[in-house]
Design a protein around this motif. Structure first.
Motif, PDB file in Angstrom:
ATOM      1  N   PHE A   1       0.731  -4.646  -7.458  1.00 57.53           N
ATOM      2  CA  PHE A   1       0.272  -4.451  -6.078  1.00 57.53           C
ATOM      3  C   PHE A   1      -0.703  -5.511  -5.618  1.00 57.53           C
ATOM      4  O   PHE A   1      -1.346  -5.377  -4.602  1.00 57.53           O
ATOM      5  N   THR A   2      -0.838  -6.543  -6.450  1.00 62.07           N
ATOM      6  CA  THR A   2      -1.814  -7.572  -6.063  1.00 62.07           C
ATOM      7  C   THR A   2      -1.151  -8.629  -5.165  1.00 62.07           C
ATOM      8  O   THR A   2       0.025  -8.916  -5.291  1.00 62.07           O
TER       9      THR A   2
ATOM     10  N   ASN B   1       0.825  -1.211   0.000  1.00 66.54           N
ATOM     11  CA  ASN B   1       0.000   0.000   0.000  1.00 66.54           C
ATOM     12  C   ASN B   1       0.855   1.254   0.000  1.00 66.54           C
ATOM     13  O   ASN B   1       0.536   2.243  -0.654  1.00 66.54           O
ATOM     14  N   MET B   2       1.961   1.207   0.764  1.00 65.52           N
ATOM     15  CA  MET B   2       2.850   2.363   0.792  1.00 65.52           C
ATOM     16  C   MET B   2       3.519   2.563  -0.561  1.00 65.52           C
ATOM     17  O   MET B   2       3.717   3.684  -1.011  1.00 65.52           O
ATOM     18  N   LEU B   3       3.866   1.433  -1.201  1.00 68.73           N
ATOM     19  CA  LEU B   3       4.516   1.521  -2.498  1.00 68.73           C
ATOM     20  C   LEU B   3       3.574   2.045  -3.577  1.00 68.73           C
ATOM     21  O   LEU B   3       3.989   2.561  -4.592  1.00 68.73           O
ATOM     22  N   LYS B   4       2.284   1.886  -3.341  1.00 69.30           N
ATOM     23  CA  LYS B   4       1.284   2.438  -4.265  1.00 69.30           C
ATOM     24  C   LYS B   4       1.364   3.959  -4.278  1.00 69.30           C
ATOM     25  O   LYS B   4       1.207   4.595  -5.300  1.00 69.30           O
TER      26      LYS B   4
ATOM     27  N   LYS C   1       7.289  -8.626  -6.155  1.00 68.42           N
ATOM     28  CA  LYS C   1       6.387  -7.477  -6.045  1.00 68.42           C
ATOM     29  C   LYS C   1       7.185  -6.241  -5.667  1.00 68.42           C
ATOM     30  O   LYS C   1       6.668  -5.140  -5.648  1.00 68.42           O
ATOM     31  N   ALA C   2       8.450  -6.441  -5.271  1.00 68.17           N
ATOM     32  CA  ALA C   2       9.273  -5.314  -4.858  1.00 68.17           C
ATOM     33  C   ALA C   2      10.740  -5.658  -5.036  1.00 68.17           C
ATOM     34  O   ALA C   2      11.097  -6.834  -5.148  1.00 68.17           O
TER      35      ALA C   2
ATOM     36  N   LEU D   1       8.039 -10.184  -0.284  1.00 65.50           N
ATOM     37  CA  LEU D   1       7.618  -9.402  -1.442  1.00 65.50           C
ATOM     38  C   LEU D   1       8.668  -9.462  -2.544  1.00 65.50           C
ATOM     39  O   LEU D   1       8.350  -9.527  -3.732  1.00 65.50           O
ATOM     40  N   VAL D   2       9.936  -9.449  -2.125  1.00 66.83           N
ATOM     41  CA  VAL D   2      11.023  -9.539  -3.101  1.00 66.83           C
ATOM     42  C   VAL D   2      10.978 -10.901  -3.785  1.00 66.83           C
ATOM     43  O   VAL D   2      11.089 -11.016  -4.998  1.00 66.83           O
ATOM     44  N   LYS D   3      10.759 -11.925  -2.954  1.00 67.48           N
ATOM     45  CA  LYS D   3      10.700 -13.282  -3.495  1.00 67.48           C
ATOM     46  C   LYS D   3       9.556 -13.424  -4.508  1.00 67.48           C
ATOM     47  O   LYS D   3       9.680 -14.065  -5.535  1.00 67.48           O
TER      48      LYS D   3
END
Lengths: 265, 182, 182
Positions: free
Chosen positions: A250-251, A191-194, A230-231, A225-227
């Motif tokens: 972001f899903t 959400n923050m990355l959004k 997604k980030a 998330l990295v795995k």
């Protein structure tokens, strides 16, 4: 008949242990048989005694009054003409009183014999247990008794309750129960990355407010998330701030990722 | 006074004292001069030598003390060890109480209530055959469940678990209400 | 094992224990069956009767305890003047008498017989370890029940509750049936 007051030197208004004690005294003084109590006389003398106590401002215990009312009741019944013999079935109140007196006298007599026995056995001496040294380490031992078992249970539950009531323990409990889940942290970060494409790891947490447990969870979330791609993360030097960058996705589908479902750290 | 009576008095006084009693004091009590009394006590000591007597009189620096004979010491320690077998330490009793009232119960639940690792105590209770494993719980990890044994019933004189003393209403309200929900 | 040795063991064990020891435990220690052991102890008791013995074996509710003989008590008191015990008050004795006969008995039943609130006296008797709480009655309110202790037997020279002299309570009813009419 002499009043008890006049009789004071004999009675000396001694402290009778109870109403029966006084009744016995009066029965004996009048040389009556317990089964052949002259109710009229005994009642009058009993009442005299209570009046004497009253005159001397002595507190009359309620139990004395209770027996007084019983005596007066019996006396009044005896004064009434015996017209209805039908009441035979009803227990004679005099009988009840005599039964109680006889029972009490039995125990009084036995109390007397106990007193003699007490004196007889007071000259018997016992000794303390020998201090026995056991090779095994000393343990405080308890006998196996149901009452002790119950007491122990109540004891241990009370202690448990106290622990629960201790505010510092409560805080721990609250923190423990706070469901710091991996899933929630991963969502937070996404959400923050959004909003911003780059987020410093320290921004994910307010260090003052958050527990170490939460930081650790966040760190794991970030790695997950990295795995999942997604980030991305960057860190120039060891111990430098970690920068988290968005991968544009972001899903998060946890339904398929059973691993995270109930994972509570 | 009859010699027999003097012997009786000496034995009674030494017994009741527990400690050693000086010849001086014994002489005052019996109204026998010390020299004669010493002879009497020496003579008593000899009659204590019989196997049927478990006690002996020790002379300690002009005082006398009753004590048990060495050869019977092993039986006395048996008395204490057999008492030991029948007793339980406080932690063991508490743990046993939790198991008895909450059975079947997991190790984790016991630990939660007592706030202490119960492994050592559980082992002891298992050794003493007072508790047993009673299947496994359905919760994740399928932990072992513990319950009480027939030996437990025997030891406490219960016919069945229903014989456990009931918690009083007020005890239930104040304490059991706080029980962890499992 | 030699009979004499068994006697010696019993004496030594009773001495070391100080307290009463159950026939059960003595049987474990001596490895003699309870029935035989009881005969042996009874026989020992007789040989303790000799004047030269200052001690006696008391039976207390199936347990045994060594103590000094009554007749030598005065000599012991000479050494320990401060140890003189104070006797019970009349109300305490009466209450104790009721509890002894009617046990287990509630506070209300005691009050009914004596016609006096027994609370203070009960507390004293509990303190002196002459009575104990003996569970709860089934009647509404589940009042506490009281019974006598081993200390009661000890203090008043009974071997067991069965030793209490009979109180002929049933005679009462027949006499009351013939009440005089005045």
């Amino acid at each position: 008949m002499k009043s008890v007051l006049a009789d004071g030197c004999i009675l000396k208004l001694q402290n009778f242990e109870g109403p029966f004690d006084l009744l016995f005294y009066l029965i004996e003084k009048n040389k009556m048989e317990i089964y052949d109590i002259q109710i009229n006389e005994i009642t009058d003398q009993y009442m005299d005694y209570l009046f004497a106590m009253q005159e001397l401002d002595l507190e009359i215990a309620s139990e004395f009054l209770l027996v007084a009312s019983t005596l007066l009741h019996i006396k009044s019944r005896l004064l009434l003409p015996k017209e209805n013999e039908k009441q035979e079935e009803e227990m004679d109140p005099r009988e009840q009183l005599i039964l109680r007196l006889v029972e009490y006298r039995k125990f009084k007599e036995f109390a007397g014999s106990l007193k003699n026995r007490e004196e007889e056995w007071v000259g018997v001496f016992y000794k303390l247990p020998e201090p026995v040294q056991l090779d095994e380490p000393e343990e405080v031992l308890l006998d196996l008794c149901p009452i002790k078992l119950k007491e122990s249970y109540i004891n241990v539950l009370s202690e448990f309750k106290e622990k629960m009531n201790d505010p510092s323990q409560k805080m721990n409990k609250i923190i423990e129960h706070e469901k710091v889940s991996l899933k929630a942290k991963m969502k937070d970060i996404l959400n923050m990355l959004k909003i911003k494409a780059k987020v410093y790891f320290s921004e994910v947490f307010n260090l003052k407010a958050n527990s170490r447990l939460e930081i650790a969870t966040g760190f794991l979330g970030m790695l997950e998330l990295v795995k999942l791609k997604k980030a991305y993360i960057e860190q120039e030097n060891a111990f430098d701030e970690i920068l988290i960058k968005t991968a544009g996705d972001f899903t998060l589908e946890f339904e398929e990722q059973n691993d995270y479902k109930e994972e509570v750290v | 006074m009859d010699l027999k009576v003097i012997e009786g008095i000496v034995e009674a006084v030494l017994f009741a004292s527990g400690d050693s009693v000086s010849l001086e004091k014994l002489s005052v009590v019996t109204e026998i001069d010390k020299k004669t009394l010493k002879l009497i006590i020496d003579n008593m000591s000899i009659s204590y030598n019989k196997a049927s007597r478990g006690l002996m009189i020790r002379e300690l620096d002009g005082s006398y003390q009753l004590c048990t004979k060495k050869e019977y010491g092993q039986y006395i320690s048996m008395l204490y060890t057999s008492r030991k077998k029948q007793g339980l330490s406080q932690p063991a009793l508490e743990t046993l109480a939790i198991i008895a009232y909450k059975q079947p119960v997991t190790r984790a639940e016991i630990e939660k209530i007592r706030g202490v690792n119960p492994d050592g105590v559980l082992l002891k209770l298992l050794e003493k055959n007072l508790i047993m494993e009673a299947g496994r719980s359905d919760v994740p990890g399928k932990p072992k469940l513990y319950g009480t044994t027939e030996e437990f019933l025997r030891s406490f004189g219960f016919r069945s678990i229903k014989d456990l003393p009931m918690l009083e209403m007020n005890e239930i309200e104040s304490v059991v209400a706080e029980l962890p929900v499992d």
